[in-house]
Design an enzyme around this catalytic site. Structure first.
Site: not given
Lengths: 312, 408
Positions: A62, A114, A170
């Site tokens: 993806d 993150k 993405d």
């Protein structure tokens, strides 16, 4: 090419036979009976991958970008490490896992998931090349390549990062799929403008399959892709959409930021916007308004959806 | 038998729920099914043999639109029509009492009183015949209609007869109204202090409400009758109910005025159901109109336009591929290409368990209740936007989509 899948369907196999013939390559299916994560499938396909002792590419399906396979292979041979991954710069790295590497060699020092403070704006683009030796690190069990394998390789100094040129997206979410589509069309405009559609009523970057039919007084684009056998009737306005094979858009409708699934039928005077996604074979009745509707396959829609929701 | 008719048309303070449409034209003149609201009443009255005069009664200041309408209506229906202006809002009974001499002049033996904001088949001749058969020449008749209210718990229909706001009186009614007037005066005399409410809630004795003050006194006296009709009936309180009333009148046109209904013709637009198109409107042949659509004077409708359950007022322009549903498009407004202008139907039909009751309030729980979309006069809607359940005040030029909002 090895497809690592957790769900195998006849449709997928048939489509792959076609691609094999068309491209003259071998396509094998590696079917996980239980989910093996992002590294496990490599162990499952071990024999196929280590077959000729050469490095092999691994891609997340993806992801869309201008795939730099040749450059990546060169980069990998040059540094001689066990693995290379492609990184891309993003504006909001805190949403992803970032990669910290040496500026001159590209050797990866560590990963930070993150990060709350700015560490780096390079993220893992989901495109790798590995030497067969990596398979020693991976067992046949559910394993995350990002969490378990890469950190160990980085510590051993065996993992290198190459920066991606051009666009990257993405496209797992419909919203991002449409953004990725726009980027792809923009790249196509730069590299192969002759592949894009032009003519009266075409605005910006538009890709239309030769077998599709577009009616009179339509305005299509910018950023529209129209698949095989699609029929767009008169007076239709489409912007920033993907229309998949066999769908029909009836006259005077208005579509923006939508994905219209295979064989759908969108009625007359329909307005669809705000990432409305129609699954396969959905029928939308005339004169309805769909705002952010996510419609599962084979549904008939007889009422407007004025606020975003999922229709099962 | 010499007859008269009084049509109560109210005034600007009444019918605020008809804004913003009532900013441009007095509500009684708002076009319903292609003709002014009150013209339906006048037509029905003019048809009754013996009708000597039609009196419009209200408290609008004299204005050009009203005067012009009266002149043309007189010419068309060949019956004297006059406007009597009340000096203040006198209530449904106070007005006719104040003008009783005018009403009775010329020897009228009976007279109808009709509220302008009802939509009806106006079975006036039948009311006269009913009175002859059941009452006597001194009886009063109220037109009533049966409605079935759907009640949720227990799930059932409850029948009720409601007052349609159309009455047949004789001169004797003034005696009864006079008695109420006297009573009011006495009560006021007894409550000299300002701020104390009299029984009718008003400070003036002359304000008399027929339903509350007069009929309640007459009930049981043997003088008041209800003629029940099966014909259509509705009230026009808000813009949404104007669309519903249009549907009722357009439906009636197939019998009463078939020439007012548009037909499918080669080279013409596709007509579905009952549609009124003014002869000066210009409609593209690929447009699809109806059911329940009224297109006013000088309107232009472009290629591939879809209009359904809507009123398009004069001078408006609908550009190509627009979709207009459950909307009133104001005078001289413009809707750009591929725009979608849509409201939510609010049929004031008490028999329909699924109908939204014509809401007293615009807001519920802090949000605008979904209703008919109204574009005031001279509104511009840009191309490709959606306007949903909104009210746009006159002279606005919008630049984006709006939903569930009042745009000032």
């Amino acid at each position: 090419v090895v497809l690592a899948v957790s769900y195998m369907s006849d449709a997928l196999e048939a489509a792959m036979r076609e691609q094999e013939q068309r491209l003259g390559i071998r396509i094998s299916m590696s079917h996980e009976k239980e989910p093996l994560g992002t590294a496990g499938p490599l162990a499952l396909a071990r024999d196929l991958l280590a077959e000729d002792g050469e490095p092999f590419f691994v891609l997340n399906s993806d992801v869309i970008c201008e795939f730099p396979f040749a450059a990546l292979a060169r980069f990998h041979r040059q540094h001689g490490g066990e693995g290379s991954l492609v990184v891309t710069r993003v504006e909001e790295p805190a949403k992803y896992g970032v990669v910290v590497c040496e500026a001159d060699t590209g050797r990866i020092c560590r990963f930070v998931e993150k990060p709350r403070v700015f560490v780096s704006n390079k993220i893992n683009a989901g495109l790798y090349i590995f030497s067969p030796g990596i398979l020693q690190r991976i067992q046949l069990r559910p394993t995350s390549i990002e969490k378990e394998i890469f950190p160990a390789m980085a510590q051993d100094g065996q993992l290198y990062a190459m920066e991606l040129q051009g666009f990257w997206m993405d496209i797992g979410q419909p919203k991002d799929f449409l953004t990725g589509m726009c980027m792809y069309l923009q790249a196509l405009r730069a590299q192969h403008p002759e592949k894009l559609h032009s003519g009266p009523g075409v605005v910006g970057n538009v890709l239309v399959d030769p077998s599709a039919k577009i009616g009179a007084n339509c305005v299509i684009g910018p950023n529209v892709t129209i698949g095989a056998g699609v029929v767009v009737e008169d007076g239709v306005r489409i912007k920033r959409c993907t229309v998949l094979e066999g769908a029909r858009i009836r006259s005077h409708s208005w579509l923006e930021s939508c994905i219209v699934g295979w064989s759908c039928s969108v009625g007359q005077w329909v307005r669809m916007e705000n990432v409305t996604v129609l699954g396969e074979d959905v029928i939308v009745n005339d004169e309805l308004y769909l705002n952010g509707a996510n419609v599962l396959p084979h549904k008939s829609i007889a009422e407007s959806v004025p606020e975003p929701r999922i229709i099962m | 038998m010499p007859l008269k008719a009084v049509i109560l048309i109210g005034g600007p303070q009444k019918g605020t729920r008809f804004r913003p449409l009532s900013f441009e034209v007095p509500k009684p003149l708002f076009p319903v099914a292609g003709v002014p609201m009150v013209q339906h009443h006048i037509e029905a009255c003019a048809k009754v043999p013996g009708m000597k005069e039609i009196l419009l009664m209200g408290f609008y200041q004299p204005n050009e639109a009203l005067s012009r309408f009266l002149v043309s209506a007189q010419q068309e229906f060949k019956v004297p029509i006059r406007y009597l202006q009340e000096y203040a809002a006198l209530g449904t009974g106070g007005g006719i009492y104040h003008f009783r001499d005018q009403i009775l002049s010329g020897g009228a033996e009976a007279f109808f009183v009709l509220n302008a904001d009802v939509c009806s088949e106006f079975p006036l001749q039948e009311m006269l015949e009913f009175r002859q058969q059941h009452g006597d020449m001194h009886s009063f008749v109220i037109l009533g209609t049966t409605v079935q209210h759907y009640v949720e718990k227990p799930s059932t229909f409850v029948s009720e007869i409601i007052n349609c706001g159309i009455y047949l009186f004789t001169p004797a009614i003034f005696q009864h109204i006079g008695e109420v007037f006297q009573r009011n005066q006495q009560e006021l005399a007894l409550c000299p202090y300002l701020g104390e409410e009299s029984s009718n809630g008003w400070q003036r004795a002359e304000v008399i409400r027929l339903e509350q003050d007069v009929f309640t006194a007459l009930a049981g006296s043997g003088k008041l009758y209800v003629y029940k009709t099966d014909g259509f009936w509705s009230q026009i309180k808000s813009a949404g109910s104007a669309i519903y009333a249009s549907r009722l009148y357009l439906n009636q046109y197939s019998k009463s005025h078939p020439e007012r209904l548009a037909q499918n013709k080669p080279g013409g637009p596709v007509i579905r159901g009952n549609v009124y198109i003014h002869p000066t409107a210009s409609i593209d042949s690929t447009a699809v109109l109806g059911p329940n659509v009224s297109i006013g004077e000088g309107v232009t409708v472009g290629a591939g336009v879809r209009v359904r359950e809507s009123i398009v007022l004069h001078g408006a322009s609908l550009h190509d591929h627009t979709c207009v549903l459950n909307t009133i498009v104001g005078w001289d407004s413009t809707i750009g290409r591929w725009a979608r202008v849509e409201g939510t139907p609010s049929d004031p039909n008490p028999n329909d368990p699924y109908a939204k009751i014509d809401s007293e309030t615009l807001f519920r729980d802090g949000r605008l209740t979904p209703s008919i979309t109204i574009l005031g006069c001279s509104v511009t809607i840009p191309a490709e936007v959606v306007i949903l359940n909104s009210i746009v005040l006159p002279h606005k030029e919008l630049s984006r989509s709006y939903k569930n909002q009042i745009i000032l």
